[in-house]
Design a protein around this motif. Structure first.
Motif, short mmCIF file in Angstrom:
data_model
loop_
_atom_site.label_atom_id
_atom_site.label_comp_id
_atom_site.label_asym_id
_atom_site.label_seq_id
_atom_site.Cartn_x
_atom_site.Cartn_y
_atom_site.Cartn_z
N ASP A 13 32.34 54.79 7.71
CA ASP A 13 31.81 54.92 6.35
C ASP A 13 30.60 54.03 6.14
O ASP A 13 29.59 54.45 5.56
N PHE A 14 30.68 52.80 6.62
CA PHE A 14 29.58 51.85 6.48
C PHE A 14 28.31 52.38 7.14
O PHE A 14 27.22 52.25 6.61
N LYS A 15 28.47 52.98 8.32
CA LYS A 15 27.32 53.50 9.07
C LYS A 15 26.86 54.87 8.57
O LYS A 15 25.81 55.35 8.97
N GLY A 16 27.66 55.52 7.72
CA GLY A 16 27.30 56.84 7.22
C GLY A 16 27.46 57.94 8.26
O GLY A 16 26.74 58.93 8.24
N ILE A 17 28.40 57.76 9.16
CA ILE A 17 28.65 58.74 10.23
C ILE A 17 29.70 59.73 9.75
O ILE A 17 30.73 59.33 9.20
N ARG A 18 29.43 61.01 9.95
CA ARG A 18 30.44 62.03 9.61
C ARG A 18 31.59 61.92 10.61
O ARG A 18 31.38 61.69 11.80
N ILE A 19 32.80 62.11 10.11
CA ILE A 19 33.98 62.00 10.98
C ILE A 19 33.90 63.00 12.13
O ILE A 19 34.21 62.66 13.27
#
Length: 106
Positions: A13-19
């Motif tokens: 979430d912090f890095k903004g990466i999609r699961i």
């Protein structure tokens, strides 16, 4: 109490990466991570090793224990980047000086 998977999710979430992107990057099937997280399961050592290898700024100590900070010492990364920028600026100056010696074709 935070689990290893919850801490990894916090990092994602912090890095903004999609699961789905994260799952693909570590070699697990679509929906696996979310399912493990919802069921409060654990993650295998092989996948944990992949995560730490693919995301080198992620602190292994924090992931495993919750101690310390999420990210590795970013100050040293920032210092390295600044040092490299200085080298690049110096090289650009050298190139500019050397370009003056190139004969201009007419």
């Amino acid at each position: 109490m935070s689990t290893t998977l919850k801490r990894i999710k916090e990092y994602i979430d912090f890095k903004g990466i999609r699961i789905s992107t994260f799952e693909k990057s570590i070699g697990i099937s679509n929906g696996s991570f979310g399912g493990q997280l919802k069921k409060n399961k654990t993650i295998g050592v092989d996948k944990l090793e992949s995560i730490l290898r693919l995301y080198p700024d992620l602190s292994a100590e924090w992931v495993l224990t919750g101690n310390g900070t999420m990210l590795k010492d970013t100050e040293s990364y920032e210092q390295t980047i600044e040092s490299l920028r200085k080298v690049i600026r110096a090289q650009e100056k050298t190139i500019a000086v050397l370009e003056r010696f190139i004969p201009v074709k007419q």
